[in-house]
Each structure stands twice: as structure tokens, then as C-alpha cells.
Design a protein around this motif. Structure first.
Motif, mmCIF file in Angstrom:
data_model
loop_
_atom_site.group_PDB
_atom_site.id
_atom_site.type_symbol
_atom_site.label_atom_id
_atom_site.label_comp_id
_atom_site.label_asym_id
_atom_site.label_seq_id
_atom_site.Cartn_x
_atom_site.Cartn_y
_atom_site.Cartn_z
ATOM 1 N N GLN A 28 0.735 -1.622 0.204
ATOM 2 C CA GLN A 28 0.072 0.163 -0.063
ATOM 3 C C GLN A 28 0.814 0.957 0.021
ATOM 4 O O GLN A 28 0.267 2.319 0.223
ATOM 5 N N THR A 29 1.905 1.145 -0.630
ATOM 6 C CA THR A 29 2.721 2.232 -0.549
ATOM 7 C C THR A 29 1.976 3.654 -1.476
ATOM 8 O O THR A 29 1.725 3.387 -3.034
ATOM 9 N N ALA A 30 2.220 4.837 -1.347
ATOM 10 C CA ALA A 30 1.519 5.501 -1.628
ATOM 11 C C ALA A 30 2.330 7.229 -2.316
ATOM 12 O O ALA A 30 3.323 7.053 -1.338
ATOM 13 N N HIS A 31 2.025 6.483 -4.401
ATOM 14 C CA HIS A 31 3.446 6.569 -4.471
ATOM 15 C C HIS A 31 3.538 8.841 -5.010
ATOM 16 O O HIS A 31 4.553 8.884 -5.508
ATOM 17 N N GLY A 32 2.054 9.289 -4.446
ATOM 18 C CA GLY A 32 1.767 9.981 -4.974
ATOM 19 C C GLY A 32 1.753 10.546 -6.293
ATOM 20 O O GLY A 32 1.221 9.521 -6.517
ATOM 21 N N GLN A 33 1.735 12.079 -6.390
ATOM 22 C CA GLN A 33 1.620 12.506 -8.228
ATOM 23 C C GLN A 33 2.376 12.085 -8.690
ATOM 24 O O GLN A 33 3.759 11.670 -8.863
ATOM 25 N N GLN A 34 2.394 10.600 -9.507
ATOM 26 C CA GLN A 34 2.937 10.046 -11.314
ATOM 27 C C GLN A 34 2.484 10.523 -12.628
ATOM 28 O O GLN A 34 1.797 10.470 -13.030
ATOM 29 N N ASN A 35 3.939 10.584 -12.737
ATOM 30 C CA ASN A 35 3.193 10.560 -14.572
ATOM 31 C C ASN A 35 3.792 9.048 -15.447
ATOM 32 O O ASN A 35 4.426 8.116 -14.423
ATOM 33 N N LEU A 36 4.527 9.146 -16.345
ATOM 34 C CA LEU A 36 3.775 7.076 -16.918
ATOM 35 C C LEU A 36 5.174 6.990 -16.573
ATOM 36 O O LEU A 36 5.183 5.933 -16.141
ATOM 37 N N LYS A 37 6.063 7.482 -16.750
ATOM 38 C CA LYS A 37 7.982 7.669 -16.705
ATOM 39 C C LYS A 37 7.675 6.737 -15.110
ATOM 40 O O LYS A 37 8.457 5.970 -14.628
ATOM 41 N N GLU A 38 7.752 8.035 -13.790
ATOM 42 C CA GLU A 38 7.910 7.301 -12.578
ATOM 43 C C GLU A 38 6.564 6.795 -12.079
ATOM 44 O O GLU A 38 7.195 5.931 -11.538
ATOM 45 N N ALA A 39 5.477 5.689 -12.767
ATOM 46 C CA ALA A 39 4.608 5.035 -12.619
ATOM 47 C C ALA A 39 5.080 4.072 -12.931
ATOM 48 O O ALA A 39 5.167 2.954 -11.892
ATOM 49 N N PHE A 40 6.046 3.876 -14.049
ATOM 50 C CA PHE A 40 6.757 2.594 -14.238
ATOM 51 C C PHE A 40 7.852 2.891 -13.624
ATOM 52 O O PHE A 40 8.360 1.338 -12.841
ATOM 53 N N ALA A 41 9.044 3.626 -12.914
ATOM 54 C CA ALA A 41 9.232 3.494 -12.337
ATOM 55 C C ALA A 41 9.200 2.674 -10.831
ATOM 56 O O ALA A 41 9.882 1.504 -10.768
ATOM 57 N N ASN A 42 7.982 3.076 -10.409
ATOM 58 C CA ASN A 42 7.786 2.920 -8.879
ATOM 59 C C ASN A 42 6.773 1.583 -9.036
ATOM 60 O O ASN A 42 6.287 1.160 -8.241
ATOM 61 N N SER A 43 6.353 0.323 -9.891
ATOM 62 C CA SER A 43 5.931 0.046 -10.375
ATOM 63 C C SER A 43 4.583 0.230 -9.499
ATOM 64 O O SER A 43 4.015 -0.544 -8.661
ATOM 65 N N CYS A 44 3.754 1.712 -10.016
ATOM 66 C CA CYS A 44 2.431 1.700 -9.261
ATOM 67 C C CYS A 44 1.501 1.189 -9.805
ATOM 68 O O CYS A 44 0.665 1.370 -11.038
#
Length: 289
Positions: A28-44
Motif C-alpha cells: 500500500q505504498t503511496a507514490h503520490g503524483q505520478q507521470n507515466l515514467k514515474e509510475a513505470f519506475a515505481n511499479s505503481c
């Protein structure tokens, strides 16, 4: 795709037909505001579940099949066929699960490594082979096996964009275990659920060096949690094989399928059944309704 934004609270909820569905990020890690690159990097997970609801499901399936899901692979050894079963009639829960790489989608170790290698190779899929040469008792070479291309799984532009996303996994995301000054790596980690109440399978896939790829590695460690936590295993194979000029293939399972396909890069050597064009922008647009 560059305009995509998602605010991750750790749990993504969707209501449909009186039902409420929840998709959780790892722990349940909250990644906050993510663009596509960040979502990919963080496995959101939430970001990709959200994105999946906006896709044309027929084009989504065509993209998967362009990656050789539900198809024979150019292999001379026994293997299991990877499968992608979601179609245009899928319900909300199946879409959410498939879009983050879970659900009924299955991918084999060799297939995952082949896709990773194609990205590293500028879009060209090579036919895997096991023997370099055959020698007789006098150590004389009597047969030599040479690399052979199967075809283009993606354009060079698509491969470059995927490489950029996979590089971000290492430099700023879940693949930090393979961040080193010794070589540059591009990677994707995954956490594959397989049974309620048990820890997820952890896996890693990647290639190195980024600027002149020589090795692709795919590894799974069963019931070991997040892929990022076992990235050092994949990194160890990268380091060893860069020295030995060999290729080590492991055993993948889990979310990389959703992450790679759902970029909207339409990784395919032929025009999808939906009629999507081969360019990155047009393929992503074709996936959207």
C-alpha cells in the motif's frame, strides 16, 4: 502518453455496477503524483489499473499478440506458450487485474527474456540458440551456429522509449539494487501474486550496458516479496555475464507484461488487427477509445 498523470494513495478504488474494486500498490505504498515514467519506475499498480480502463481492449489484445503471446516462439527447445486471454468483453475487475500484469495473463521465462533482449537490440528479436559450435575429439570445429534474426517486434523509436523507462527503474525506482558505477543497466522489477496468504514471487528482468547491450537477464525468486528486493540477484548475473560474455536466463512471472504492453508502445512487428499505425503516438492513440 506524456500527459498522463495519476495521484497514487496506495489504494486505487473503482466503483462499477454497485461493486467497489480495490487495487493496492505493494504494501500500500503511496507514490503520490505520478507521470507515466514515474509510475513505470515505481511499479505503481494503481496507475496502470487506471490507465487500463481507458484502453481499447481489442487493440490491447492485438498488442499482446504482436509480442507473441498466444503464439509459437522461434525456439527449437520445448517450452510453454505464454497466454493473454482478456478480450473486448472483459469486466472491470479483469481489466484492472490484467492492466497491472496480474489476472490470467501468463508469460514464460524464455519469452520474457526474449522481449527484454528485443528492446535492448533496438526492436529486433533474435532466435535463441544454445550451442555456439560443435567440435570433434581433436577439438576441430565441425559446425558453427550463427545469430539469426526472427523479425522486428517494435520500431527503434519504441525500443528507445522503453529503454528510457527501464533505465528510470534503475536510476530512480524499484531497480536501485543494480545501480552501479561498473556498468549501466535498464530493468523492470515485478511482484507476482500466485496464492492468497503467501508472499509474492519476486522477479527481475533487464539488460546491460545500456549504451551497447551485451547481456539480457531474467530472474525469479519464489515467495520472496518485491522484485526490487531481489534485484541484486539479477545484478549479480549481469556483472558475471558481462565478464564471461554469456547469457543467463531465469524464470519470470508477474507484472512486467502489463507494464511493457500498457506503455502504449504497441510492441509488435506487424500492424495490429485494430489497424494501429507503427508509430509510437498512433499506437498509443489506437489503444484509447
Amino acid at each position: 502518453y506524456e500527459a498522463f498523470q495519476f495521484d497514487c494513495s496506495g489504494v486505487y478504488q473503482v466503483s462499477d455496477g454497485g461493486e467497489t474494486y480495490s487495487i493496492q500498490c505493494y504494501h500500500q505504498t503511496a507514490h503520490g503524483q505520478q507521470n507515466l515514467k514515474e509510475a513505470f519506475a515505481n511499479s505503481c499498480n494503481g496507475a496502470f489499473a487506471n490507465l487500463g480502463l481507458s484502453l481499447d481492449l481489442s487493440a490491447f489484445r492485438a498488442t499482446a499478440e504482436g509480442l507473441l503471446f498466444n503464439s509459437a516462439l522461434p525456439l527449437a527447445i520445448p517450452y510453454s506458450q505464454s497466454s493473454f486471454v482478456m478480450d473486448a468483453g472483459a469486466d472491470t475487475w479483469e481489466i484492472l487485474q490484467t492492466s497491472m500484469g496480474q489476472g490470467a495473463t501468463q508469460i514464460t521465462p524464455i519469452h520474457n527474456a526474449m522481449i527484454t533482449a528485443a528492446i535492448a537490440n533496438g526492436g529486433t528479436l533474435m532466435k535463441p540458440y544454445l550451442l555456439d559450435r560443435v567440435e570433434n575429439g581433436a577439438e576441430e570445429e565441425i559446425k558453427k551456429f550463427l545469430p539469426e534474426a526472427y523479425g522486428e517486434l517494435m520500431t527503434a523509436e519504441e525500443a528507445a522509449n522503453l529503454t528510457e523507462l527501464m533505465r528510470a527503474v534503475v536510476t530512480e525506482g524499484t531497480g536501485s539494487a543494480v545501480r552501479t558505477d561498473a556498468y549501466t543497466a535498464a530493468a523492470k522489477t515485478g511482484s507476482a501474486e500466485f496464492e492468497t496468504g503467501k508472499e509474492t514471487h519476486a522477479w527481475f528482468t533487464g539488460f546491460a550496458p545500456v549504451e551497447d547491450p551485451r547481456i539480457a537477464v531474467t530472474v525469479i525468486v519464489e515467495e520472496s516479496g518485491s522484485g526490487g528486493a531481489v534485484g541484486h540477484v539479477g545484478g549479480g548475473h549481469l556483472a558475471l555475464t558481462l565478464d564471461e560474455h554469456a547469457v543467463h536466463l531465469g524464470h519470470p512471472a508477474g507484472e512486467i507484461l502489463g507494464d511493457i504492453i500498457l506503455r502504449g508502445y504497441g510492441v509488435t512487428g506487424e500492424k495490429p488487427a485494430s489497424g494501429a499505425d507503427s508509430s509510437l503516438g498512433d499506437r498509443f492513440a489506437a489503444l484509447h477509445e
